[in-house]
Design a protein around this motif. Structure first.
Motif, PDB file in Angstrom:
ATOM      1  N   HIS A 103       0.780  -1.256  -0.088  1.00 48.24           N
ATOM      2  CA  HIS A 103       0.047  -0.012  -0.050  1.00 48.24           C
ATOM      3  C   HIS A 103       0.823   1.268   0.048  1.00 48.24           C
ATOM      4  O   HIS A 103       0.485   2.131   0.998  1.00 48.24           O
ATOM      5  CB  HIS A 103      -0.970  -0.083   1.018  1.00 48.24           C
ATOM      6  CG  HIS A 103      -1.959  -1.093   1.019  1.00 48.24           C
ATOM      7  ND1 HIS A 103      -1.888  -2.139   1.326  1.00 48.24           N
ATOM      8  CD2 HIS A 103      -3.388  -0.933   0.594  1.00 48.24           C
ATOM      9  CE1 HIS A 103      -3.049  -3.104   1.085  1.00 48.24           C
ATOM     10  NE2 HIS A 103      -3.721  -2.384   0.470  1.00 48.24           N
ATOM     11  N   CYS A 109      -4.137   1.037  -3.690  1.00 48.40           N
ATOM     12  CA  CYS A 109      -5.273   1.694  -3.815  1.00 48.40           C
ATOM     13  C   CYS A 109      -4.799   3.110  -4.383  1.00 48.40           C
ATOM     14  O   CYS A 109      -3.907   3.537  -4.229  1.00 48.40           O
ATOM     15  CB  CYS A 109      -6.062   1.990  -2.731  1.00 48.40           C
ATOM     16  SG  CYS A 109      -6.143   0.374  -1.593  1.00 48.40           S
ATOM     17  N   HIS A 149      -1.479  -4.800  -5.862  1.00 57.79           N
ATOM     18  CA  HIS A 149      -2.443  -4.169  -5.536  1.00 57.79           C
ATOM     19  C   HIS A 149      -2.022  -2.641  -4.887  1.00 57.79           C
ATOM     20  O   HIS A 149      -1.279  -2.930  -3.654  1.00 57.79           O
ATOM     21  CB  HIS A 149      -3.487  -4.917  -4.835  1.00 57.79           C
ATOM     22  CG  HIS A 149      -4.381  -3.883  -4.203  1.00 57.79           C
ATOM     23  ND1 HIS A 149      -5.772  -3.624  -4.917  1.00 57.79           N
ATOM     24  CD2 HIS A 149      -4.578  -3.249  -2.918  1.00 57.79           C
ATOM     25  CE1 HIS A 149      -6.536  -2.800  -4.186  1.00 57.79           C
ATOM     26  NE2 HIS A 149      -5.989  -2.679  -2.913  1.00 57.79           N
ATOM     27  N   CYS A 183     -10.863  -3.115  -5.382  1.00 61.64           N
ATOM     28  CA  CYS A 183     -10.457  -3.444  -4.208  1.00 61.64           C
ATOM     29  C   CYS A 183     -11.169  -4.239  -3.418  1.00 61.64           C
ATOM     30  O   CYS A 183     -12.193  -4.842  -4.085  1.00 61.64           O
ATOM     31  CB  CYS A 183      -9.975  -2.226  -3.381  1.00 61.64           C
ATOM     32  SG  CYS A 183      -9.244  -2.389  -1.803  1.00 61.64           S
TER      33      CYS A 183
HETATM   34 ZN    ZN Z   1      -6.850  -1.386  -1.950  1.00 59.75          ZN
END
Ligand code: ZN
Length: 359
Positions: A205, A240, A238, A316
């Motif tokens: 992240h 966001c 991944h 997500c």
């Molecule tokens: Zn996410």
């Protein structure tokens, strides 16, 4: 005509940048909802801690929603629990979280994978669930696992603020921490491969609202490239948020795919990554899937297909109260779009991944 592919073949081909019979529908993070939990009697928090329930809930994305993949790791805290973080497991309508008040590590000297890490119940739960899914579905559907990247692990074990402050004050020491935590990412990833995973989601992240694109380049680009070298199945990164400022760096890593957020325009994103990495995701969670209807879902899916995005799905982990009707609309729109664009197919009946129609 090329004969129809299985869901697993479709996902693996799209991740490899090869031709597919239609665009696969996937969520590499989580499609668990309370309605699905009720349907198969597998609720949070048990479905995050009991392998049989975890597998049962994961299977619904294929059996109920018509997606091409199953993903049993609904949380982002399985490793953190095994490393010794205190976890708030919550109830059936909420996600478990790490209690951030008491970070377990302060410096790189503390970074250590306990010798019983891979036999911790919150780790073996994931491994057993993957084995159960493989036994039940064989080669029918793509089984995606999840191993947290070192940046996200850093938030959990050092605390978000201390970790971000360390990255400002002492980038060298932060890199040493990341380098050591990378071993945890690899160990859990390899264990899931041994259990039968086809691909792994790598949530890391370095999100648009917390760090800059240069941060991704300086701290994570090379590290993710090393993970590609050391983990022998496709990795799906991944992150966001708005990430167009780091997509060029992400596309340089050799990762198979990037699971991207609705804050990024599909056509603009495809322009940046080109065919270097497969994009996946983009359907908005909080507004479209959670609070609007099938028509709005169809519009977003179509925008991705028109841009040539190779795998489509939610951006997500979906909100736990999302309506099944909206989720089922994603594969329905994909099938409709491909019927309407059948004339664009290559001579052998397949659709080439990438932009379809005039450039
Ligand atoms: Zn996410």
């Amino acid at each position: 005509m090329v004969s129809a592919m299985t869901s697993r073949e479709r996902v693996m081909a799209a991740l490899a940048g090869s031709a597919v019979d239609r665009t696969p529908v996937c969520n590499p993070t989580s499609v668990a909802t309370v309605e699905l939990m009720d349907l198969v009697d597998a609720h949070f928090p048990d479905a995050n801690r009991n392998p049989e329930k975890m597998a049962r809930l994961a299977a619904t994305s294929y059996t109920e929603l018509g997606f091409d993949s199953v993903m049993p790791v609904f949380t982002i805290i399985q490793e953190s629990s095994a490393l010794g973080c205190e976890i708030q497991w919550e109830a059936k309508d909420n996600w478990p979280t790490v209690r951030m008040a008491k970070p377990i590590w302060k410096t790189a000297d503390d970074v250590n994978m306990p010798s019983d890490f891979l036999t911790h119940p919150d780790i073996t739960c994931v491994l057993d669930a993957i084995r159960l899914l493989r036994r039940e579905f064989g080669d029918e559907v793509a089984i995606i696992g999840k191993t947290m990247g070192p940046w996200t692990l850093g938030y959990h074990v050092f605390g978000v603020e201390p970790f971000l402050l360390m990255s400002l004050d002492d980038p060298g020491h932060t890199k040493l921490c990341l380098e050591r935590m990378k071993q945890i990412t690899i160990a859990f990833g390899q264990a899931q491969i041994d259990a039968g995973a086809d691909a792994l989601t790598l949530p890391d992240h370095a999100t648009g609202d917390l760090v800059s694109g240069e941060y991704y380049r300086d701290f994570l680009r090379d590290l993710h490239t090393e993970l590609v070298d050391q983990i022998p199945i496709p990795l799906i990164l991944h992150i966001c948020g708005r990430t167009v400022d780091r997509m060029d760096y992400i596309a340089e890593t050799g990762l198979a795919a990037f699971h991207y957020d609705s804050k990024n325009d599909p056509a603009e994103s495809m322009e940046i990554v080109s065919d270097r990495i497969a994009l996946i995701g983009n359907i908005n969670n909080p507004e479209t899937l959670f609070s609007r209807g099938p028509e709005e879902v169809a519009t977003e899916v179509t925008r991705n297909l028109d841009a040539g995005v190779p795998l489509v799905g939610p951006e997500c982990a979906i909100p736990l109260q999302t309506a099944l009707e909206n989720l089922k609309e994603i594969p329905l729109t994909v099938q409709r779009w491909h019927r309407e664009h059948a004339g664009d197919r290559d001579a052998d009946g397949t659709v080439t991944v990438g932009r379809v129609g005039p450039d």
